[in-house]
Design a protein around this motif. Sequence first.
Motif, PDB file in Angstrom:
ATOM      1  N   GLY A 213       0.797  -1.220   0.000  1.00  0.00           N
ATOM      2  CA  GLY A 213       0.000   0.000   0.000  1.00  0.00           C
ATOM      3  C   GLY A 213       0.829   1.269   0.000  1.00  0.00           C
ATOM      4  N   HIS A 219      -2.820   4.628  -6.516  1.00  0.00           N
ATOM      5  CA  HIS A 219      -4.050   4.649  -5.720  1.00  0.00           C
ATOM      6  C   HIS A 219      -4.411   6.038  -5.194  1.00  0.00           C
ATOM      7  CE1 HIS A 219      -1.134   4.710  -2.392  1.00  0.00           C
ATOM      8  NE2 HIS A 219      -2.138   5.068  -1.599  1.00  0.00           N
ATOM      9  N   LEU A 220      -3.533   7.000  -5.350  1.00  0.00           N
ATOM     10  CA  LEU A 220      -3.743   8.276  -4.652  1.00  0.00           C
ATOM     11  C   LEU A 220      -5.071   8.935  -5.021  1.00  0.00           C
ATOM     12  CD1 LEU A 220      -0.233  10.040  -4.669  1.00  0.00           C
ATOM     13  CD2 LEU A 220      -1.290   8.671  -2.888  1.00  0.00           C
ATOM     14  N   HIS A 224      -7.345   8.474  -1.862  1.00  0.00           N
ATOM     15  CA  HIS A 224      -7.137   9.680  -1.040  1.00  0.00           C
ATOM     16  C   HIS A 224      -7.758  10.916  -1.691  1.00  0.00           C
ATOM     17  CE1 HIS A 224      -4.420   7.214   1.289  1.00  0.00           C
ATOM     18  NE2 HIS A 224      -3.567   7.071   0.294  1.00  0.00           N
ATOM     19  N   ASP A 339      -5.406   3.988   3.599  1.00  0.00           N
ATOM     20  CA  ASP A 339      -4.604   2.873   3.068  1.00  0.00           C
ATOM     21  C   ASP A 339      -4.865   1.588   3.845  1.00  0.00           C
ATOM     22  OD1 ASP A 339      -3.154   4.365   1.115  1.00  0.00           O
ATOM     23  OD2 ASP A 339      -1.935   5.213   2.721  1.00  0.00           O
TER      24      ASP A 339
HETATM   25 FE   LIG Z   1      -1.838   5.799   0.359  1.00  0.00          FE
END
Ligand SMILES: [Fe+2]
Length: 378
Positions: A213, A219-220, A224, A339
């Motif tokens: 992660g 994945h940002l 997020h 995360d």
């Molecule tokens: Fe992250």
Amino acid sequence: MNRDTEIALCRRVLDHIAGGTTDQADATYRQPAAHYTSPERLARELDRVFGRVPLAVAHLSELAAPGDFVTRRIGDTPVLVTRDRAGALRAFLNVCRHRGTQVVADPRGRANGFACPYHAWSYGLDGALLAVPHAHGFPGVEPGHSAGLVPLAAAAAGGFAWISLDRATTAIDPAAWLGPLAAELDGLAIPAQHVHDPRVIELAQNWKLAADGALETYHLRATHRTTIYPLFHDNLGLVDVFGPHIRTVFPKRSIAELAGRPSAEWQLRPHANILYFLFPSTILLVEPDHAMVLHTYPVDTDRCRFDAYALLPEPPKSEKALAYWAANLAVFYGAVAEDFARGDSIQAGLRCGANRELLFGRFEHALAAFHRALDAEL
Ligand SMILES: [Fe+2]
Ligand code: FES
């Protein structure tokens, strides 16, 4: 970090922004799902990785003065790390030689020595057995090291205390283990920082998902979106591999302003988070004015624990400073909670068989580097 490296990293980021690219590998990587659920696999990881390689377990600011100590639990191994009277860093199995009680319960502190809570056998900072109440009941048990705490090799490098759980190892060289990153961490003044706000975090996920992660920027945007993503670029990151260790750079949008200035003025740290993954499981996230550390330890196939703390340039001395860092850490732990929720979610679905393998994209290649390094050690 030396100046040439800093400028080169800035240039790579600016080139990626200009080209709409990111660091990536030639191919995807397939990671067996069973690696996160198999007890046999975990046993091998504990034995051959955690049981053999040098492990960063604490920052040296918590072990600065004679008598300072920290305790850790690494897999099924309780560990005590001390600074002895002579100033040497020491590590031991935190297990009484009488009937096996953990001698030191506190996570950290300063002491002249240690008394087991069960029957009060006492030990020095150097692990030696000092005294046994009613010693006539234990003929043959002598004060000293023969019945002292079981020693582990310990040494300092890059600002951290390192230990080896390998009982056959009498000395470790963590600076050699870190390679060029040892000087880089020194250059970032990591050894001069101070631990602040240590926490223990337990999660319902395999320890490797924590690393997975942390090592990609893909994945940002989705994970997020409303927290830290607005500061960062979408799917833009640098990855450099140093033996088993990895450095990733997460550039902030503000880095674009460097493009209009001479490279002699470029500074990376105000415009990026630099994440060092110190194999097998320490994450050091260097932010503009401080750093965060997460030492990750396996607990079971589907459980892990973090010893987490901030590294600050100086201990906060005022209410204002405390409030500043509290607000800063709230942002960090808020994002990290996002995360962690993903990792727990992955773990909860791993056994259902939807994926026999997890697929890492070309720009998730730092994860592949981590798993290759792990496979090599296994
Ligand atoms: Fe992250
Ligand atoms: S178990 Fe430690 S003194 Fe008995």
